[in-house]
Design a protein around this motif. Structure first.
Motif, PDB file in Angstrom:
ATOM      1  N   ASP A 257       0.821  -1.208   0.000  1.00 36.23           N
ATOM      2  CA  ASP A 257       0.000   0.000   0.000  1.00 36.23           C
ATOM      3  C   ASP A 257       0.857   1.261   0.000  1.00 36.23           C
ATOM      4  O   ASP A 257       0.498   2.269  -0.624  1.00 36.23           O
ATOM      5  N   ALA A 258       1.994   1.220   0.699  1.00 38.34           N
ATOM      6  CA  ALA A 258       2.900   2.380   0.699  1.00 38.34           C
ATOM      7  C   ALA A 258       3.442   2.635  -0.704  1.00 38.34           C
ATOM      8  O   ALA A 258       3.492   3.778  -1.172  1.00 38.34           O
ATOM      9  N   ALA A 260       2.033   1.681  -3.577  1.00 40.42           N
ATOM     10  CA  ALA A 260       0.930   2.120  -4.433  1.00 40.42           C
ATOM     11  C   ALA A 260       0.599   3.587  -4.191  1.00 40.42           C
ATOM     12  O   ALA A 260       0.309   4.334  -5.138  1.00 40.42           O
ATOM     13  N   HIS A 261       0.660   4.018  -2.929  1.00 44.90           N
ATOM     14  CA  HIS A 261       0.313   5.406  -2.638  1.00 44.90           C
ATOM     15  C   HIS A 261       1.342   6.367  -3.221  1.00 44.90           C
ATOM     16  O   HIS A 261       0.981   7.405  -3.795  1.00 44.90           O
ATOM     17  N   GLN A 264       0.926   6.768  -6.983  1.00 47.72           N
ATOM     18  CA  GLN A 264      -0.254   7.502  -7.475  1.00 47.72           C
ATOM     19  C   GLN A 264      -0.260   8.965  -7.051  1.00 47.72           C
ATOM     20  O   GLN A 264      -1.142   9.715  -7.459  1.00 47.72           O
ATOM     21  N   ARG A 265       0.716   9.388  -6.252  1.00 45.91           N
ATOM     22  CA  ARG A 265       0.758  10.787  -5.835  1.00 45.91           C
ATOM     23  C   ARG A 265       1.091  11.694  -7.015  1.00 45.91           C
ATOM     24  O   ARG A 265       2.147  11.529  -7.657  1.00 45.91           O
ATOM     25  N   GLY A 355       3.183  10.238   2.343  1.00 44.74           N
ATOM     26  CA  GLY A 355       2.234  11.112   1.658  1.00 44.74           C
ATOM     27  C   GLY A 355       1.951  12.342   2.500  1.00 44.74           C
ATOM     28  O   GLY A 355       2.334  12.422   3.664  1.00 44.74           O
ATOM     29  N   SER A 358      -3.294  13.941   2.366  1.00 44.99           N
ATOM     30  CA  SER A 358      -4.225  13.073   1.638  1.00 44.99           C
ATOM     31  C   SER A 358      -4.104  11.614   2.059  1.00 44.99           C
ATOM     32  O   SER A 358      -5.028  10.823   1.872  1.00 44.99           O
ATOM     33  N   VAL A 359      -2.954  11.237   2.648  1.00 44.89           N
ATOM     34  CA  VAL A 359      -2.735   9.844   2.998  1.00 44.89           C
ATOM     35  C   VAL A 359      -3.663   9.376   4.120  1.00 44.89           C
ATOM     36  O   VAL A 359      -3.887   8.177   4.287  1.00 44.89           O
ATOM     37  N   HIS A 364      -8.436   5.760   1.426  1.00 45.31           N
ATOM     38  CA  HIS A 364      -7.302   4.829   1.413  1.00 45.31           C
ATOM     39  C   HIS A 364      -7.392   3.805   2.548  1.00 45.31           C
ATOM     40  O   HIS A 364      -6.850   2.708   2.421  1.00 45.31           O
ATOM     41  N   LEU A 366      -5.750   3.529   5.179  1.00 43.81           N
ATOM     42  CA  LEU A 366      -4.445   3.054   5.624  1.00 43.81           C
ATOM     43  C   LEU A 366      -4.373   2.915   7.139  1.00 43.81           C
ATOM     44  O   LEU A 366      -3.500   2.210   7.658  1.00 43.81           O
TER      45      LEU A 366
END
Length: 405
Positions: A257-258, A260-261, A264-265, A355, A358-359, A364, A366
């Motif tokens: 997930d880290a 992927a984030h 996509q930033r 991030g 937004s993270v 998300h 998370l």
């Protein structure tokens, strides 16, 4: 009650990969909506994954303990709730395989049929955890018994076909009853309100005058205060290492997930060293540390699983009368928890450093990784493990022989 086939079970890498991939599909949406994974557990039944550890000669998957824990880690990366739901079942099968006797065949047949066993051990109240004193009672009734009591932390029982219930008999000794969850008088509530592991069914199970036949009582190896070492190192090490394996799986999901984030930033900060977040060496470092934690955690769990396997084989063969190998397995399970708890909790916070604001958005989710890791780590405080480990190395004091340690 769902039943399938008792034909031979095979689990090649491709089949396991497909199953785990299917379990992963929709996991995030289930977390978002609060959907309980009943359909996924039905998929587990149909695949007969619960027979993974049943020896090949008996028609099962023939997996080693190392293979089992590697599978648990992969399952937890896909959906940690589902992996945790199966903890009681895999522990039930493991214990019956080790103790042998007629119950071994019963456990094998149950697992081959696709049925799932849940856990109904712990009670809320003033008795210390691990004291093996129960408010739940089993009383004689004609040729059978009646079971009355209330359990909590009954992980997996909400989804299970059977519950393995610890109770006291009239003499005060601990007994185990294997009770169908659809039997009259059994009520399983979905009332677990923990901040993490929300869909595991880790809540209340009520047994109200439940009929239990004599052949539904299982062998139990009780702790003996006059015997050193106690007889629960193996079962305790399995239960505890399983939870640590769940954390190792969450770390893998967290790593993915880290990555992927960051990918996509669309933007970074004006003062960042690069305009593209994926090229930012500071963010790469955070992800590198998370990835290293995931790798080290899996390696640690699997090394402890190897020690548990050696102890299991020696116990079955009767070559470890002093339970030295069993104690070693418990030591390694305790050490694994101490290390993985620290790595997992640090990494669960680090993901928010890859991030901006937004993270933390609910899109998300998370925060689920931190919540799940923190909840899992709270199973038996790490500080007690560390102190007991230190006492062993300094004073050669053996670990507590309790399945709750």
């Amino acid at each position: 009650m769902t039943t399938t086939s008792t034909e031979r079970v095979t689990f090649g890498p491709d089949r396991l990969t497909r199953l785990i991939t299917e379990i992963a599909e929709g996991a995030l949406e289930r977390e978002r909506t609060g959907e309980r994974p009943f359909a996924v557990i039905d998929l587990v039944r149909e695949s007969r994954l619960g027979a993974l550890r049943v020896p090949s000669a008996d028609g099962g998957g023939g997996a080693s303990l190392r293979d089992l824990f590697a599978t648990v880690i992969a399952l937890a990366a896909a959906d940690v709730n589902v992996a945790h739901i199966l903890r009681g079942h895999f522990a039930f099968v493991e214990e019956r395989l080790r103790l042998g006797g007629a119950e071994r065949r019963r456990a094998i047949d149950l697992a081959l049929s696709g049925m799932i066993v849940g856990n109904a051990s712990t009670e809320l109240g003033s008795a210390p955890a691990g004291a093996f004193t129960w408010q739940t009672k089993l009383t004689p009734d004609g040729d059978g018994y009646r079971l009355n009591g209330r359990k909590f932390f009954t992980t997996g029982t909400l989804y299970a076909d059977y519950a393995e219930v610890l109770a006291s008999n009239p003499e005060g000794a601990t007994v185990i009853a294997l009770v169908p969850t659809d039997r009259a008088g059994v009520t399983v509530l979905d009332d677990w309100d923990g901040m993490g592991q929300r869909a595991t069914g880790t809540g209340t199970a009520i047994f109200d005058d439940v009929a239990v036949s004599a052949d539904e009582l299982l062998q139990f190896a009780p702790p003996d205060a006059d015997t050193e070492p106690p007889a629960l190192y193996l079962s305790g090490a399995f239960f505890q290492l399983y939870v640590t394996a769940l954390e190792a799986g969450v770390l893998q999901a967290l790593r993915d997930d880290a990555v992927a984030h960051v990918l996509q930033r669309p933007r970074s900060f004006a003062w960042a060293p690069t305009t593209t977040p994926a090229d930012d060496p500071l963010l790469q470092r955070e992800i590198g540390e998370i990835a290293a934690a995931a790798y080290a955690s899996e390696a640690t769990v699997l090394a402890a699983a190897d020690a548990l396997a050696a102890a299991f084989d020696a116990d079955v063969a009767g070559t470890d009368p002093g339970l030295d190998l069993a104690h070693e397995a418990s030591l390694r399970a305790a050490a694994a928890k101490i290390v993985v708890d620290g790595l997992a909790q640090k990494s669960a916070s680090q993901i928010f450093d890859v991030g901006g604001a937004s993270v933390v958005r609910q899109a998300h989710l998370l925060d689920r990784h931190w919540r799940n890791i923190r909840t899992l780590a709270s199973h038996n405080p790490t500080s007690y493990k560390a102190q007991a480990l230190g006492a062993y190395y300094v004073r050669q004091t053996r670990l507590p022989g309790s399945g709750y340690f």
